[in-house]
Write a protein that holds these residues in place. Sequence first.
Motif, short mmCIF file in Angstrom:
data_model
loop_
_atom_site.label_atom_id
_atom_site.label_comp_id
_atom_site.label_asym_id
_atom_site.label_seq_id
_atom_site.Cartn_x
_atom_site.Cartn_y
_atom_site.Cartn_z
N GLY A 43 -26.76 -32.14 -3.98
CA GLY A 43 -26.95 -31.15 -5.01
C GLY A 43 -28.27 -30.41 -4.89
N SER A 44 -28.44 -29.40 -5.74
CA SER A 44 -29.69 -28.63 -5.73
C SER A 44 -30.55 -29.03 -6.93
N ASN A 45 -31.79 -28.57 -6.92
CA ASN A 45 -32.72 -28.92 -8.00
C ASN A 45 -33.38 -27.67 -8.56
N ASP A 46 -32.58 -26.64 -8.77
CA ASP A 46 -33.14 -25.35 -9.17
C ASP A 46 -33.48 -25.26 -10.66
N ASP A 47 -33.29 -26.33 -11.43
CA ASP A 47 -33.56 -26.28 -12.87
C ASP A 47 -34.85 -26.97 -13.26
N GLU A 48 -35.63 -27.41 -12.30
CA GLU A 48 -36.78 -28.25 -12.63
C GLU A 48 -38.08 -27.48 -12.81
N HIS A 49 -38.18 -26.24 -12.34
CA HIS A 49 -39.40 -25.43 -12.46
C HIS A 49 -40.62 -26.18 -11.92
N GLY A 95 -36.31 -10.29 0.75
CA GLY A 95 -36.25 -11.58 1.43
C GLY A 95 -34.98 -12.33 1.12
N LEU A 96 -34.56 -12.32 -0.15
CA LEU A 96 -33.32 -13.00 -0.53
C LEU A 96 -32.12 -12.34 0.11
N ASN A 153 -32.44 -17.30 -17.50
CA ASN A 153 -31.33 -17.08 -18.44
C ASN A 153 -30.45 -15.93 -18.03
N LEU A 154 -30.96 -15.07 -17.12
CA LEU A 154 -30.14 -13.97 -16.64
C LEU A 154 -28.97 -14.44 -15.79
N ILE A 155 -29.10 -15.67 -15.27
CA ILE A 155 -28.04 -16.22 -14.43
C ILE A 155 -26.95 -16.80 -15.31
N ASP A 156 -25.75 -16.69 -14.89
CA ASP A 156 -24.62 -17.20 -15.67
C ASP A 156 -24.64 -18.72 -15.67
N THR A 157 -25.01 -19.29 -16.81
CA THR A 157 -25.11 -20.75 -16.89
C THR A 157 -23.75 -21.43 -16.92
N PHE A 175 -35.35 -20.22 -2.08
CA PHE A 175 -34.46 -19.29 -2.77
C PHE A 175 -33.31 -20.10 -3.37
N HIS A 176 -33.46 -20.50 -4.62
CA HIS A 176 -32.43 -21.33 -5.24
C HIS A 176 -31.15 -20.55 -5.49
N GLU A 177 -31.24 -19.20 -5.45
CA GLU A 177 -30.04 -18.40 -5.62
C GLU A 177 -29.03 -18.68 -4.50
#
Length: 847
Positions: free
Chosen positions: A752-758, A691-692, A786-790, A715-717
């Motif tokens: 902006g996005s809000n992909d860090d809020e869970h 899907g992504l 954490n797999l994503i480059d912070t 899909f926050h990616e």
Amino acid sequence: MSSQYLTDSSSIYRSTPTTSNDNRNSRSIATNSSNFARDEKSCSSSSTIRDSSLTSSLPTRRPRTSASTRVGRGGESHSFVVAVIEGRGIASEVGMCFIDLRTSESILSQISDSQTYVKTLHKMNIYDPAEILLSVTSVEPSKSKLCKILEDNLPFATIVPIGRKYFNDSIGLNYIKQYGLEDDSAALILGLTSKFYCLAATAAVLKYIESSQNIFFTNHSIQFKYQGCEGTMMIDCVTARNLELICNINSPNNNQSLYGVLNKTSTSMGARLLRTNILQPLSDAVTINTRLDSVEELTRDEENFFSIQLALKPFQDIDHLITALIQVPRKPTIKHSEQSINNIIILKHTLKLIQILKDSLAGCQNSLLVAIRELLSDSRLITFEDLINEVINKDITYQKSSLGLRNQRCYAVKAGFNGLLDVARQTYKETVNDIYEIVENYNNQYEIPLKIQFSPSTGFYLSTSTDVLNEHQLPLIFINVCKKKKMLTFTTLELIKKNTKINDSLTEVYLMSDKTIEDLISEIRCNIGVLYKASESIAMLDMLTSFAHQCTISNYVRPEFTDTLAIKNGRHPMRECLYTDPFIPNDTYANNATNFQLITGPNMSGKSTYLRQIVLISIMSQIGSFVPAEYASFRMTNQIFTRICNDDNMETNSSTFIVEMRETSYILQNITNKSLVIIDELGRGTSTHDGLGITYAICEELLKTKAFVFFATHFHELTRYLTVCPNVVNLHLEVEIENQSTMKYLYRVKDGSNDDEHYGLRVGKMIGLPNDIIEIASEISYKLKNLIDTNKAKSVSNKMIQRRKALLQLTHQLLQIKRSSNLDKDGFRRYLKMIQEEFVIRMEKIK
């Protein structure tokens, strides 16, 4: 002034609302169609219909992604019949002719279409035909692609196969010469001589109506109009359904739709015009601004507005009146003679109302309102009044009650035209008086309070309440007793005889009046075109008045048309009208430098409402209505696409993913640089990785165009991967975290996005999932995160992307100033300095 303001892309777009008779009319068409199909067995061998019941054997599927619901208030169905024929060349040329059996409206169209027949379906969706006539060779032995597409997208319409020989362009041209209005036919024929396919469709549909419906028109009485797709916005069937433009998806019989909200019209003509404009908005800025000018004038001048609104309310449906005047039966009947007198009385009433409406427009200054007033001042309308007054008594008026209208019919024609009329009328009058005397005698004899009732079918009858009988039975003289709740209805033999005598006397009146009335109608038919123009003018005025009314009660503003989509504090037009809770407005901004916008946020945060709001406001602006916002600027849109629904389609055995891929493929095939696209939740019907990947590829393809795209996703990616594109903007719906297990939806759009809020974890905790499940889910979610480059936000490549975006935005602002700047030198200098300071601040933040 002429009628140029009404005929370009406004007055020709009409459709028909439904009464209970419409359904019966549609069923009768379907019944007669098989008879007509059987008559075509004499055509060539390649066109032979092997099964006389072929029409009933044609399957009609109902895909959930098409306009499968009959559009219109209250589940309206329409009485349009359309003939469709496709060219056999390399280019797909489609000719169509629509005829409305209730209003005698005739629309001709010839379109160079794609292999998906997008434009053909667009026309079909506007007029929602009850019958679709196709050549028998398109239906069997195998169905053509066009036939299959029409079945899939118009499941409520009946496909009627007819002989190929009836699609004859020379016969169609002769029909137009014979039936077309004399005022319009010369110019129309000149433009249609090379439109062979729409002429062929005209021949087929008129032959079908004559054969199956026994409907015949008088010469030079039909207003044929040629209508292409130029100058209008394209809205496909799926989009019209998704946006609930005409009917609500969940409750088709209510007014919870854009049409239901905007429809403050007073006449049937105005309601039909509004419906057609919503399905096919304009794309010509001059015409739209002319409408907006008139709406603005009506909102400023309350006295004129209320006088126009008051003058519009009493109007009957003029289109139906025109149809009754121009259609002639195969055999004359008493019923037709009776209806002819009715038509003249209604026409007399309508002409008086037109004069009142014309007077209410006396103070208007807008060019469109002035054009309407001049059309209503046509001298031929005065001539009609004079002709009617020569034949009809002056004191005859239109009555709403059936008994009152019968009395008016009886005394309508002046006695001087036939001396025997007075004898028949005297008989009618004496018999009616006898009935009242008989009922009075019944009251005295049986001591029962009787009321005289009337119905068109049975005539006079009696009624009384069961409470006054005191458990006593009615005398045996009263027959045909029927109980309705606490009321008894009945009659007597004496009353039946008197009703028969009344009907006989009325029949004599109608027969003796018939020749006079028919001569009068014949004179009116000679200039029937003026009634068509009057109907169009009233419909346009009614629609504009409806816009002004909605603007006044809902605090709307006038939109502008530029190269930028800019909405300040925009509101959803349907939601704010249908719900009592206050609506949270939001801003929208898009231009060529920010044309692709990704919207994220948790479920129920308002993403779908925000997407629909943008499109609905855009449609409102292009039909000439004010919009719900504090300020609104729009780029002219030529086509709208939506991908919203995500439910399975059981009838076509299609899953969620199949349905959304089909609709997305359609968007990619037809999108243009002037399109407006909203996509909600794409790629969720399959695995996460697939899907992504598919969603990312689709986004890249959409980014190649200059269309305005609003893309809501979970899909926050995408919000990270697509930042390499300078024209991508990330937005999110704001949510306030009150504690670890509580969220408050603010329904505000922020940058902006809000992909860090869970948010998903918090929603699970709010609804009561066990704590151990929440803990395991949180652990896995954070590990994947954490797999994503912070440190990506701090990378050199990301800074370069941000600088490119800032430069692109600066370039667009400077170009916009160059195109449309009304500032003086000092104001221009100050504005440039402000842009410079904003650019410097933005670049410093990137360092």
